[in-house]
Write a protein that holds these residues in place. Structure first.
Motif, short mmCIF file in Angstrom:
data_model
loop_
_atom_site.label_atom_id
_atom_site.label_comp_id
_atom_site.label_asym_id
_atom_site.label_seq_id
_atom_site.Cartn_x
_atom_site.Cartn_y
_atom_site.Cartn_z
N ASP A 12 9.95 6.43 -39.05
CA ASP A 12 9.06 7.18 -39.95
C ASP A 12 7.61 6.76 -39.76
O ASP A 12 6.70 7.60 -39.70
CB ASP A 12 9.46 6.98 -41.41
N GLU A 23 18.10 -0.03 -32.60
CA GLU A 23 18.82 1.23 -32.34
C GLU A 23 20.32 1.04 -32.12
O GLU A 23 21.12 1.76 -32.74
CB GLU A 23 18.18 1.95 -31.16
N HIS A 49 15.36 0.57 -39.03
CA HIS A 49 15.15 1.51 -37.92
C HIS A 49 14.55 2.81 -38.44
O HIS A 49 13.59 3.33 -37.86
CB HIS A 49 16.49 1.76 -37.20
N ALA A 50 15.10 3.34 -39.52
CA ALA A 50 14.57 4.59 -40.09
C ALA A 50 13.12 4.40 -40.55
O ALA A 50 12.28 5.27 -40.33
CB ALA A 50 15.43 5.03 -41.27
N HIS A 51 12.83 3.25 -41.13
CA HIS A 51 11.47 2.96 -41.58
C HIS A 51 10.51 2.91 -40.40
O HIS A 51 9.41 3.48 -40.45
CB HIS A 51 11.45 1.64 -42.35
N ARG A 61 19.94 0.02 -40.05
CA ARG A 61 19.65 1.44 -40.21
C ARG A 61 18.41 1.67 -41.05
O ARG A 61 17.57 2.52 -40.72
CB ARG A 61 20.84 2.15 -40.86
#
Length: 178
Positions: free
Chosen positions: A123, A98, A118-120, A115
């Motif tokens: 999700d 983060e 983190h997004a993965h 990023r």
């Protein structure tokens, strides 16, 4: 003549662009190498057995405790984010990533990798939460259907008892033949 001048101008432009492209800040090149190293590290971790992963986790955790730099943070995050790993902890991986994912350096390769990861992870966590919600709803539906089945079985048993009673009364009311 004009064609030759045009070709020379295009060649000079392409040469100038090529020169600009190869002159990248040294920090960016170093980060690109680090990203490549991290991807290789993630592949090695995924190929390790459970015992090797636990040893790697211990070593990586100690390294991160000593020096909380971006590389040690990314190594630890990649290790605990590895699906199926004996040390898998997606929530911890997301927490580790983060600060890097939220950093202001949008062009940094390391920040971009953070990023993306983190997004993965976020999700996957939301998908897991929605799957758990669906599973809970399905369990509730199954419980409701089981209750309906119990009620129907009870009613069927009661109807069979009524039918037996009617048949017995019918037999008792008929005159006996001797």
């Amino acid at each position: 003549m004009i064609r030759n001048c045009f070709l020379i101008a295009v060649a000079l432009l392409l040469a100038g662009c090529a020169g600009l492209r190869s002159v990248a800040p040294p920090a960016s090149e170093a980060e690109e190498r680090q990203v490549i190293q991290l991807i290789g590290y993630a592949q090695r971790v995924a190929a390790m057995n459970a015992e090797q992963q636990r040893r790697e986790y211990s070593a990586t955790s100690q390294a991160f405790a000593k020096d909380k730099d971006a590389m040690s943070r990314m190594r630890l995050a990649l290790l605990v984010a590895t699906p199926g790993a004996s040390v898998h902890d997606a929530a911890r991986a997301a927490n580790l990533l983060e600060p890097m994912a939220a950093s202001g350096d949008a062009a940094s390769p390391l920040s971009l990798l953070a990023r993306l990861l983190h997004a993965h992870l976020i999700d996957r966590a939301s998908e897991r939460a929605s799957e758990q919600k669906r599973a809970s709803q399905m369990r509730e539906q199954i419980d409701t259907l089981k209750e309906v089945e119990r009620t129907l079985r009870q009613q069927l048993d009661e109807m069979k008892e009524v039918e037996r009673t009617i048949m017995q009364r019918g037999l008792e009311s008929q005159p006996r033949r001797r």
